[in-house]
Write a protein that holds these residues in place. Structure first.
Motif, PDB file in Angstrom:
ATOM      1  N   GLN A 207       0.856  -1.183   0.000  1.00 33.18           N
ATOM      2  CA  GLN A 207       0.000   0.000   0.000  1.00 33.18           C
ATOM      3  C   GLN A 207       0.894   1.236   0.000  1.00 33.18           C
ATOM      4  OE1 GLN A 207      -2.852   0.509   3.221  1.00 33.18           O
ATOM      5  NE2 GLN A 207      -4.323   1.312   1.735  1.00 33.18           N
ATOM      6  N   ILE A 208       0.732   2.079  -1.006  1.00 31.78           N
ATOM      7  CA  ILE A 208       1.552   3.281  -1.138  1.00 31.78           C
ATOM      8  C   ILE A 208       1.027   4.351  -0.193  1.00 31.78           C
ATOM      9  CG2 ILE A 208       2.245   5.118  -2.737  1.00 31.78           C
ATOM     10  CD1 ILE A 208       2.079   3.022  -4.981  1.00 31.78           C
ATOM     11  N   PRO A 209       1.902   4.939   0.632  1.00 26.75           N
ATOM     12  CA  PRO A 209       1.441   5.995   1.531  1.00 26.75           C
ATOM     13  C   PRO A 209       0.769   7.108   0.739  1.00 26.75           C
ATOM     14  CG  PRO A 209       3.701   5.378   2.070  1.00 26.75           C
ATOM     15  CD  PRO A 209       3.345   4.675   0.780  1.00 26.75           C
ATOM     16  N   SER A 210      -0.427   7.491   1.144  1.00 25.64           N
ATOM     17  CA  SER A 210      -1.106   8.611   0.466  1.00 25.64           C
ATOM     18  C   SER A 210      -2.097   9.244   1.423  1.00 25.64           C
ATOM     19  CB  SER A 210      -1.805   8.132  -0.812  1.00 25.64           C
ATOM     20  OG  SER A 210      -2.822   7.204  -0.487  1.00 25.64           O
ATOM     21  N   ASP A 211      -2.459  10.466   1.102  1.00 29.39           N
ATOM     22  CA  ASP A 211      -3.403  11.218   1.920  1.00 29.39           C
ATOM     23  C   ASP A 211      -4.781  10.562   1.819  1.00 29.39           C
ATOM     24  OD1 ASP A 211      -5.255  13.154   2.878  1.00 29.39           O
ATOM     25  OD2 ASP A 211      -3.779  14.725   2.523  1.00 29.39           O
TER      26      ASP A 211
ATOM     27  N   ARG B  65      -7.553  11.759   2.029  1.00 27.97           N
ATOM     28  CA  ARG B  65      -8.508  12.589   1.305  1.00 27.97           C
ATOM     29  C   ARG B  65      -8.374  12.428  -0.205  1.00 27.97           C
ATOM     30  NH1 ARG B  65      -6.686  18.050   4.204  1.00 27.97           N
ATOM     31  NH2 ARG B  65      -4.733  17.006   3.688  1.00 27.97           N
ATOM     32  N   CYS B  66      -7.239  11.870  -0.649  1.00 29.77           N
ATOM     33  CA  CYS B  66      -7.002  11.658  -2.086  1.00 29.77           C
ATOM     34  C   CYS B  66      -6.054  10.473  -2.230  1.00 29.77           C
ATOM     35  CB  CYS B  66      -6.388  12.927  -2.702  1.00 29.77           C
ATOM     36  SG  CYS B  66      -6.212  12.859  -4.489  1.00 29.77           S
ATOM     37  N   PRO B  67      -6.555   9.279  -1.913  1.00 36.45           N
ATOM     38  CA  PRO B  67      -5.661   8.134  -1.752  1.00 36.45           C
ATOM     39  C   PRO B  67      -5.208   7.461  -3.059  1.00 36.45           C
ATOM     40  CG  PRO B  67      -7.904   7.487  -1.253  1.00 36.45           C
ATOM     41  CD  PRO B  67      -7.945   8.957  -1.567  1.00 36.45           C
ATOM     42  N   SER B  68      -5.962   7.659  -4.154  1.00 31.37           N
ATOM     43  CA  SER B  68      -5.695   6.858  -5.344  1.00 31.37           C
ATOM     44  C   SER B  68      -4.687   7.516  -6.286  1.00 31.37           C
ATOM     45  CB  SER B  68      -7.013   6.607  -6.073  1.00 31.37           C
ATOM     46  OG  SER B  68      -6.785   6.175  -7.385  1.00 31.37           O
ATOM     47  N   LEU B  69      -3.579   6.823  -6.550  1.00 31.65           N
ATOM     48  CA  LEU B  69      -2.538   7.339  -7.439  1.00 31.65           C
ATOM     49  C   LEU B  69      -2.824   6.962  -8.882  1.00 31.65           C
ATOM     50  CD1 LEU B  69      -1.021   7.147  -4.611  1.00 31.65           C
ATOM     51  CD2 LEU B  69       1.073   6.949  -5.955  1.00 31.65           C
TER      52      LEU B  69
ATOM     53  N   GLN C 107       2.235   6.696 -11.775  1.00 32.79           N
ATOM     54  CA  GLN C 107       2.804   7.291 -10.561  1.00 32.79           C
ATOM     55  C   GLN C 107       3.020   6.207  -9.510  1.00 32.79           C
ATOM     56  OE1 GLN C 107       3.876  10.208 -10.717  1.00 32.79           O
ATOM     57  NE2 GLN C 107       2.392  11.811 -11.089  1.00 32.79           N
TER      58      GLN C 107
ATOM     59  N   VAL D 150       6.643   5.193  -7.841  1.00 31.45           N
ATOM     60  CA  VAL D 150       6.958   5.151  -6.404  1.00 31.45           C
ATOM     61  C   VAL D 150       7.557   3.791  -6.028  1.00 31.45           C
ATOM     62  CG1 VAL D 150       5.940   5.114  -4.088  1.00 31.45           C
ATOM     63  CG2 VAL D 150       5.289   6.905  -5.697  1.00 31.45           C
TER      64      VAL D 150
ATOM     65  N   ARG E 191      -2.526  15.978  -9.079  1.00 30.78           N
ATOM     66  CA  ARG E 191      -2.954  14.721  -8.470  1.00 30.78           C
ATOM     67  C   ARG E 191      -1.870  14.166  -7.541  1.00 30.78           C
ATOM     68  NH1 ARG E 191      -5.358   9.360 -11.604  1.00 30.78           N
ATOM     69  NH2 ARG E 191      -5.617   8.073  -9.735  1.00 30.78           N
TER      70      ARG E 191
ATOM     71  N   ALA F 217      -1.822  16.124  -4.321  1.00 38.37           N
ATOM     72  CA  ALA F 217      -2.951  15.785  -3.441  1.00 38.37           C
ATOM     73  C   ALA F 217      -2.760  14.403  -2.817  1.00 38.37           C
ATOM     74  CB  ALA F 217      -4.259  15.858  -4.225  1.00 38.37           C
ATOM     75  N   ASN F 218      -2.201  13.467  -3.577  1.00 38.60           N
ATOM     76  CA  ASN F 218      -1.888  12.140  -3.021  1.00 38.60           C
ATOM     77  C   ASN F 218      -0.981  12.260  -1.805  1.00 38.60           C
ATOM     78  OD1 ASN F 218      -1.588  10.579  -6.314  1.00 38.60           O
ATOM     79  ND2 ASN F 218      -3.335  10.572  -4.935  1.00 38.60           N
TER      80      ASN F 218
ATOM     81  N   GLN G  83       6.280  12.805 -12.742  1.00 38.58           N
ATOM     82  CA  GLN G  83       6.928  11.711 -12.003  1.00 38.58           C
ATOM     83  C   GLN G  83       7.964  12.276 -11.039  1.00 38.58           C
ATOM     84  OE1 GLN G  83       5.665   8.867 -12.200  1.00 38.58           O
ATOM     85  NE2 GLN G  83       5.694   7.887 -14.204  1.00 38.58           N
TER      86      GLN G  83
ATOM     87  N   MET H 262       6.153  13.641  -8.171  1.00 42.79           N
ATOM     88  CA  MET H 262       5.660  12.536  -7.325  1.00 42.79           C
ATOM     89  C   MET H 262       6.755  12.036  -6.399  1.00 42.79           C
ATOM     90  SD  MET H 262       2.902  10.440  -6.946  1.00 42.79           S
ATOM     91  CE  MET H 262       2.997  10.121  -5.195  1.00 42.79           C
TER      92      MET H 262
ATOM     93  N   PHE I 115       6.350  13.327   2.069  1.00 45.01           N
ATOM     94  CA  PHE I 115       5.149  12.790   2.733  1.00 45.01           C
ATOM     95  C   PHE I 115       5.510  11.620   3.646  1.00 45.01           C
ATOM     96  CE2 PHE I 115       1.257  10.085   2.676  1.00 45.01           C
ATOM     97  CZ  PHE I 115       0.406  10.970   3.314  1.00 45.01           C
TER      98      PHE I 115
ATOM     99  N   PHE J 180       1.331   9.429   7.183  1.00 43.62           N
ATOM    100  CA  PHE J 180       0.608   8.228   6.743  1.00 43.62           C
ATOM    101  C   PHE J 180       0.561   7.204   7.858  1.00 43.62           C
ATOM    102  CE2 PHE J 180       0.697   3.992   4.634  1.00 43.62           C
ATOM    103  CZ  PHE J 180      -0.545   4.062   4.027  1.00 43.62           C
TER     104      PHE J 180
END
Lengths: 249, 249
Positions: A138-142, A144-148, A152, A156, B27, B30-31, B152, B155, B162, B168
């Motif tokens: 699982q890629i660390p993400s916010d 509120r906007c989790p989907s990369l 991207q 990562v 994007r 925001a991620n 990229q 990102m 992040f 996270f």
């Protein structure tokens, strides 16, 4: 080529929809020293768009292998690492790309093949596909906007493995860090220059020189840096004596 | 919103050419919990393309600020971190995003604003633009394919900050790791089940049970895992006694 563990890392895209994303994935892989791309059950991809986004990495695009199912694409892989943005059943054992990077490299270094599996742009991997995976990423993400974006996400994961591989040789300073004796010669020169240009008098000198030491000790000073600073002080002394005329070279 | 150091990280794009890249940057930001986007000297951007690639991060795109020059875009920033793929004059002091991430967060946590600066898709930053930067960033990449796509590169830098921010919260196992006593009850149950189904005889039992312990000790076993394994053994014993008929519930 065949000797790097990075050659045994395979990126597997399951049913990607957009050629542009597949091309961006190729470029991201090449940036990270990888080239083994497998596509399982692809849609009718726009290969012109893929080629444009692949940029200098068209060899990855052209060298890709295509499989009917994920099971076939990972059949020869020991570790199968599947990415997910969602939580829930089958997804509880997720770790971040950084946490799994060592594991992936360890397997690849021992000669095994490792798959990094990425799902559809819109729906990710199904539970059946995740069941084929030995590790969940699982890629660390916010939240509120989790989907990369697909490419991207690949960037990562590949970046984390590439950094962990220690392949990248960071740029090093050509000039060594200045030793104390050289720094002290510089401060002596500055002190006498600051007297000569009339910037400070004896009673304020110690305080001022401590301030200058503080400013110049905050970061690393190389021998080249110290030579520049000594040159400035010498020139200031020369100018103070010669009324600001251009100095000798 | 205003309390996170991530709110004080500004992504600055210098003269980006493609709207799609700007959208992908939104994007990616925001991620990674960021939203302060500045664009310096933009070309005539295709905003429809930008909106499409921004996906759920159109608020970042709509909230962007625009400046005529890089100097204006970073005027209120203490740390100015410029990215470069090339080497050479002005670029010797480069460190990786991971090496600078702590520095960026430290500044942002102290209340300063931090700029991450990215150059044009085709030519990066000029030497004059790099001179405005207090820190030079070089993203680890394969020397055979060193240049990353703009979004990229953003990102990778945002991801490193992040992750370093510790924002996270990784998923944790709902079930605790099984204690020794529970594991031992499971092995006893398996041992008796393997006798009952006729899988092993007394003379091979110790050897076989050590093999089973090796297999089941290679990874972490949670209490839930152990309960599943105990259920299998119980059912096997039941089936051996009842001729494979479906068991009680």
């Amino acid at each position: 080529m065949g000797t790097s563990p990075l050659d045994r890392i395979r990126v597997v895209l399951v049913a990607p929809l957009y050629g542009g994303n597949v091309g961006s994935v190729c470029r991201a892989m090449a940036n990270c020293g990888m080239s083994d791309l497998a596509v399982a059950a692809p849609a009718d991809l726009d290969l012109n768009e893929a080629r444009m986004m692949a940029c200098h990495a068209t060899h990855v695009l052209d060298g890709r292998s295509t499989f009917a199912t994920l099971a076939e694409a990972v059949a020869d892989c020991a570790a199968v690492m599947g990415t997910t943005a969602r939580r829930g059943l089958y997804r509880q054992h997720a770790r971040t790309p950084r946490e799994w990077a060592g594991k992936a490299l360890e397997a690849a270094e021992s000669g095994s093949r490792v798959a990094l599996v990425f799902g559809r742009e819109d729906k990710g991997l199904t539970n059946e596909e995740l069941a084929l995976c030995t590790h969940i990423v699982q890629i660390p993400s916010d939240p509120r906007c989790p989907s990369l974006n697909l490419a991207q996400a690949v960037m990562v994961c590949c970046h984390e493995i590439f950094v962990a591989s220690g392949t990248f040789e960071p740029q090093t300073e050509k000039s060594a860090e200045a030793p104390s004796a050289l720094r002290e010669r510089m401060f002596e020169l500055w002190e006498s220059a600051l007297f000569e240009i009339g910037f400070m008098k004896e009673d304020k000198a110690q305080h001022m020189m401590l301030g200058l030491r503080r400013i110049l000790s905050r970061g690393t000073l190389t021998e080249d840096d110290v030579k520049i600073l000594m040159g400035i002080a010498r020139q200031a002394k020369w100018a103070a004596r010669n009324g600001g005329q251009p100095g000798p070279e």
